[in-house]
Every structure is written in structure tokens, then in C-alpha cells.
Design an enzyme around this catalytic site. Structure first.
Site, PDB file in Angstrom:
ATOM      1  N   ASN A  99      -9.110  24.109  17.627  1.00  0.00           N
ATOM      2  CA  ASN A  99      -8.935  24.907  16.411  1.00  0.00           C
ATOM      3  C   ASN A  99      -9.475  26.317  16.645  1.00  0.00           C
ATOM      4  OD1 ASN A  99      -8.475  25.398  13.547  1.00  0.00           O
ATOM      5  ND2 ASN A  99     -10.687  25.287  13.283  1.00  0.00           N
ATOM      6  N   HIS A 101     -11.201  29.544  14.686  1.00  0.00           N
ATOM      7  CA  HIS A 101     -11.944  29.840  13.455  1.00  0.00           C
ATOM      8  C   HIS A 101     -12.389  31.305  13.466  1.00  0.00           C
ATOM      9  CE1 HIS A 101     -14.205  29.073   9.869  1.00  0.00           C
ATOM     10  NE2 HIS A 101     -15.213  29.733  10.403  1.00  0.00           N
TER      11      HIS A 101
HETATM   12  C1  GRF Z   1      -6.744  32.916  11.547  1.00  0.00           C
HETATM   13  O1  GRF Z   1      -7.632  33.909  11.124  1.00  0.00           O
HETATM   14  C2  GRF Z   1      -7.496  31.676  11.960  1.00  0.00           C
HETATM   15  O2  GRF Z   1      -8.739  31.955  12.516  1.00  0.00           O
HETATM   16  C3  GRF Z   1      -7.670  30.975  10.641  1.00  0.00           C
HETATM   17  O3  GRF Z   1      -6.458  31.189   9.961  1.00  0.00           O
HETATM   18  C4  GRF Z   1      -5.898  32.426  10.384  1.00  0.00           C
HETATM   19  C5  GRF Z   1      -4.468  32.193  10.761  1.00  0.00           C
HETATM   20  O4  GRF Z   1      -3.770  33.385  10.919  1.00  0.00           O
HETATM   21  N1  GRF Z   1      -8.014  29.589  10.846  1.00  0.00           N
HETATM   22  P1  GRF Z   1      -2.270  33.373  11.475  1.00  0.00           P
HETATM   23  O5  GRF Z   1      -1.456  32.456  10.561  1.00  0.00           O
HETATM   24  O6  GRF Z   1      -2.295  32.887  12.882  1.00  0.00           O
HETATM   25  O7  GRF Z   1      -1.790  34.773  11.374  1.00  0.00           O
END
Ligand code: GRF
Length: 184
Positions: A99, A101
């Protein structure tokens, strides 16, 4: 190698970064059928399974449908998948789910990592890639990168800096895992 499956719920900029890096993304799972990431996958010719959890009896049934839809994959990458995984998904890919984050875990887990770091007043935040377990953003940390918070930063100015680092760190981490340079 069989490929990477990405799970995403929204914009898909990290999905796009993985594809642009030339990584073998072969499938997308999206729990928001109208999310922009679905169109990105379509444009890239990547097969997609979209679902609405509300169409299933419970989370276990929804997760079983996902497991049935996903092709054999070396790695599952959660890139903005806004759900906690239940036992059905965790058991399908033991130790193969990672994942992304938008904070330096174990600080600021949960849905609002960027805003929570700002509100707390830390001077350095960042991005974490970690293994997924049954907890909330709690699996073993695989990679991190720092992002300084500057005077006057707001969520609107900090978020793009975080995302720019995500777009480098996630593909680099996935590449290292696939190469065998980073053990899960
Ligand atoms: C990212 O900031 C990720 O860290 C978080 O959700 C966001 C997803 O952004 N878990 P995207 O859909 O990849 O533009």
C-alpha cells in the site's frame, strides 16, 4: 512474470505513474465504477474489474468476487484504494499486497494523512510504501521518502508535493520488489 494488479478508488495518478514507468500492470480493481482511474486503464488497454460493494451481501462476498476476477499476479498494489482489506483478500495474496500512504508511518495513518500531518504541525512529512496486514496502515514498512512542510503550506500546496514524491517512490519500490532487490 505474470504481472501487477493495482487496486484504486479515485484519480489514479499513481496507477498512471506505474504504467508510465513501464511496469507490468495487467489489471485494475476499482470499487468506484465512475472513478477517473477506470478511464485511465481503458486508455492504457488494461483490463479492469469494477464493483460496487453495495451490490454484494457483505464485504466477504465482495472480496470473493474480486479474488475470482483478478488474474494470477506477482504483486497487488493498493494505490489509493480507500478500504481496509478483509480476510478474504488478505488470504488470497499472503505477503504480496503493498500500500501507498501519504505520510511517514507510523505517524498519521488513515484517510487524511496529508491534512493530519499539517494540522499536527510537523516540519517533515512524506510518503510510505508498506506491506498490508489486517490493521490500518500498519504493515511492515518497505520504503519511505521525506517531504518538508514549509511555512505557509496548506493542504492545497502540500498535496502536490506529496503526490510528486509518490509518483517516484511507488514505481521505484515496485521495480525493486519485482527485481528481487527488495524482499517482502
Ligand atoms: C495517494 O495520495 C495515496 O497515498 C493515497 O491515496 C492517494 C491516491 O491518489 N492512499 P491517486 O488516485 O493515485 O492519484
Amino acid at each position: 512474470m505474470s504481472g501487477i494488479t493495482v487496486f484504486a478508488s479515485g484519480t489514479g495518478s499513481n496507477f498512471q505513474a506505474l504504467v508510465a514507468a513501464g511496469l507490468p500492470v495487467h489489471f485494475l480493481v476499482c470499487d468506484q465504477p465512475h472513478a477517473p482511474v477506470v478511464a485511465l486503464a481503458q486508455a492504457a488497454g488494461i483490463a479492469t474489474f469494477t464493483l460496487n460493494y453495495r451490490d454484494y451481501a457483505d464485504k466477504t462476498a465482495a472480496e470473493a468476487a474480486i479474488v475470482a476476477a483478478v488474474p494470477a499476479s506477482d504483486l497487488i498494489v493498493l494505490a489509493g484504494y480507500m478500504r481496509l482489506l478483509g480476510p478474504t483478500l488478505l488470504a488470497a495474496w499472503p505477503n504480496r499486497i503493498i500500500n501507498l500512504h501519504p505520510a511517514l508511518l507510523p505517524s498519521f495513518p488513515g484517510r487524511a494523512g496529508i491534512a493530519d500531518a499539517l494540522a499536527y504541525g510537523v516540519k517533515i512529512t512524506g510518503v510510505t510504501v508498506h506491506l498490508v496486514d489486517a490493521g490500518l496502515d500498519s504493515g511492515r514498512i518497505l520504503a519511505q521518502a521525506a517531504v518538508p512542510i514549509e511555512a505557509g503550506d496548506t493542504e492545497a500546496t502540500l498535496a502536490p508535493k506529496i503526490h510528486a514524491v509518490e509518483h517516484r517512490l511507488l514505481p521505484a519500490t515496485v521495480a525493486a520488489i519485482l527485481k528481487g532487490d527488495l524482499a517482502l
